[in-house]
Design an enzyme around this catalytic site. Structure first.
Site, PDB file in Angstrom:
ATOM      1  N   ARG A 108     -10.440  -8.805   8.905  1.00 54.90           N
ATOM      2  CA  ARG A 108     -10.402  -7.994   7.684  1.00 54.90           C
ATOM      3  C   ARG A 108     -10.991  -6.632   7.994  1.00 54.90           C
ATOM      4  O   ARG A 108     -11.994  -6.524   8.722  1.00 54.90           O
ATOM      5  CB  ARG A 108     -11.201  -8.660   6.546  1.00 54.90           C
ATOM      6  CG  ARG A 108     -10.497  -9.814   5.869  1.00 54.90           C
ATOM      7  CD  ARG A 108      -9.243  -9.381   5.102  1.00 54.90           C
ATOM      8  NE  ARG A 108      -8.556 -10.488   4.451  1.00 54.90           N
ATOM      9  CZ  ARG A 108      -7.571 -11.205   4.973  1.00 54.90           C
ATOM     10  NH1 ARG A 108      -7.150 -10.935   6.203  1.00 54.90           N
ATOM     11  NH2 ARG A 108      -6.998 -12.179   4.293  1.00 54.90           N
TER      12      ARG A 108
ATOM     13  N   ASP B 213      -5.714  -4.631  13.643  1.00 52.28           N
ATOM     14  CA  ASP B 213      -4.569  -5.061  12.836  1.00 52.28           C
ATOM     15  C   ASP B 213      -4.895  -4.884  11.352  1.00 52.28           C
ATOM     16  O   ASP B 213      -4.030  -5.072  10.502  1.00 52.28           O
ATOM     17  CB  ASP B 213      -4.239  -6.534  13.131  1.00 52.28           C
ATOM     18  CG  ASP B 213      -2.984  -6.985  12.398  1.00 52.28           C
ATOM     19  OD1 ASP B 213      -1.954  -6.298  12.523  1.00 52.28           O
ATOM     20  OD2 ASP B 213      -3.043  -8.017  11.685  1.00 52.28           O
TER      21      ASP B 213
ATOM     22  N   GLU C 146      -6.918  -0.132   4.022  1.00 50.83           N
ATOM     23  CA  GLU C 146      -5.490  -0.395   4.268  1.00 50.83           C
ATOM     24  C   GLU C 146      -4.677  -0.629   2.996  1.00 50.83           C
ATOM     25  O   GLU C 146      -3.458  -0.469   2.990  1.00 50.83           O
ATOM     26  CB  GLU C 146      -5.322  -1.607   5.183  1.00 50.83           C
ATOM     27  CG  GLU C 146      -5.645  -2.937   4.505  1.00 50.83           C
ATOM     28  CD  GLU C 146      -5.418  -4.145   5.411  1.00 50.83           C
ATOM     29  OE1 GLU C 146      -5.894  -4.123   6.558  1.00 50.83           O
ATOM     30  OE2 GLU C 146      -4.765  -5.094   4.954  1.00 50.83           O
TER      31      GLU C 146
END
Ligand code: NAI
Length: 344
Positions: free
Chosen positions: A234, A258, A263
């Site tokens: 996260r 990632d 985000e």
């Protein structure tokens, strides 16, 4: 049953559509993310189905409950985007506890190898018939030490993969897995020892108040020079500003992300025609030693099938039995599994 399905992407639909008729569940697909502006779309439905970047805060929960909606079906494992404390007594929250730990662990290794062997650079060069090797020197993973924070389902698969490469593992977990520490190639240590001795650090713990910014300025100070940071868990586990400073100062050798703190308004969308407002993300992406993928570690055919299968079963079981084995519940100051629905 009618379920309002938020933040729908084309790759979500086939696995749910193929189960709709046999399960008796009708999915209404909304492209919008669930948040305070879109929550009214859920009116008239029996439940809502959301993913990682939908916003299920107190206000959204109250409005869903006012509409008579009883079920929030998360089609993911993490639930940091849900105010679980506020949901208690208002909304039943079910999730997909595991859909493919292999998908996420394998993506983590893919990022690591891409980064340290400069595959992303080599790919671009060879497309331009530039076959020079200058600047592409990497390092062997064999014999290196990887620090793994969070040794649950994904962390353990990642550890297995790393052991296959001949790496040593230093692990940290609030609740260690019995039998994982073999006193040799895999050892549980505290975070200070992990930071001080790891060449690579990979995050596989949930985002909680305790783990928020677990990789920040203080942690990075304790790390080896050149440490490689991997985050497929996260975004807010890593303080992005501190990471950027660490990259600029050369303390951090590479970062593979990632997930990213901010985000929610960016990932899963095509922003290529827009001005990037987030200066930290823009600067990180501009670095030759930073790789960013857009929360895609889960995205395999197997995981999408497992997500749909478990979500459909969760919804069916909840409406048939008033309970669900994958229900989450806030109690004793923490979020726990609540298999009988009794703590609602
Ligand atoms: P899991 O629940 O099996 O494992 C999490 C581990 O973290 C557990 O062993 C737990 O004891 C440990 N933990 C909890 N609090 C901790 C703390 N304060 N410090 C250190 N460790 C702590 O979960 P799983 O399936 O392995 O997933 C891990 C994380 O991966 C999820 O929380 C989610 O955020 C992320 N994820 C990311 C995906 C992606 O596409 N990038 C997809 C799926 C999950």
């Amino acid at each position: 049953m009618k379920i309002a399905f938020f933040d729908t992407k084309p790759y979500d639909r086939p696995a749910f559509d193929s189960r709709s008729e046999s399960s008796g569940i009708q999915f209404k697909y909304f492209e919008a993310k669930l948040n305070e502006d879109t929550v009214d779309l859920a009116r008239g439905y029996d439940g809502v189905c959301v993913f990682v970047n939908d916003t299920v805060n107190a206000n959204v929960i109250d409005r869903l409950a006012d509409m008579g909606i009883r079920l929030l079906a998360l089609r993911c494992a993490g639930f940091n985007n849900v105010d679980m404390k506020h949901a208690k007594g208002r909304l039943h929250v079910v999730r997909v506890p595991a859909y493919s730990p292999y998908a996420v662990a394998e993506h983590t290794m893919a990022l690591l190898l891409t980064s340290i062997r400069r595959i992303h650079k080599a790919y671009l060069r060879s497309r331009d018939f530039n076959f020079s090797l200058n600047g592409l020197t990497g390092f062997d993973l064999h014999g290196k030490t990887v620090g793994v924070i969070g040794t649950g389902r994904i962390g353990r698969v990642f550890i297995d993969i790393c052991r296959g490469f001949g790496m040593k593992v230093l692990a940290y977990d609030k609740y260690p897995t019995p039998g994982l520490d073999n006193g040799d190639t895999v050892r549980y240590v505290d975070t200070d020892e992990l930071f001080a001795n790891s060449d690579i650090i990979s995050l596989h713990c949930p985002l909680t108040d305790e783990t928020h910014h677990i990789i920040g300025a203080k942690a990075l100070e304790k790390c080896k020079k050149g440490v490689v940071i991997l985050n497929t868990s996260r975004g807010s586990l890593v303080d992005a500003e501190a990471l950027l400073a660490g990259i600029k100062s050369r303390k951090v050798g590479a970062a593979c992300l990632d997930v990213y703190e901010e985000e929610a308004d960016l990932f899963f969308e095509d922003n290529s025609g827009h001005i990037m407002e987030d200066d930290i993300l823009a600067r990180l992406i501009s670095m030759p030693n930073v790789l960013v993928t857009s929360h895609q570690a889960f995205l395999t055919e197997e995981a999408l099938e497992n997500i749909a299968e478990t979500t459909v079963n969760n919804i069916r079981q909840f409406f048939a039995e008033g309970r669900c084995e994958n229900e989450l519940c806030y109690r004793r100051g923490d979020v726990e599994d609540c298999k009988d629905g009794k703590c609602f």
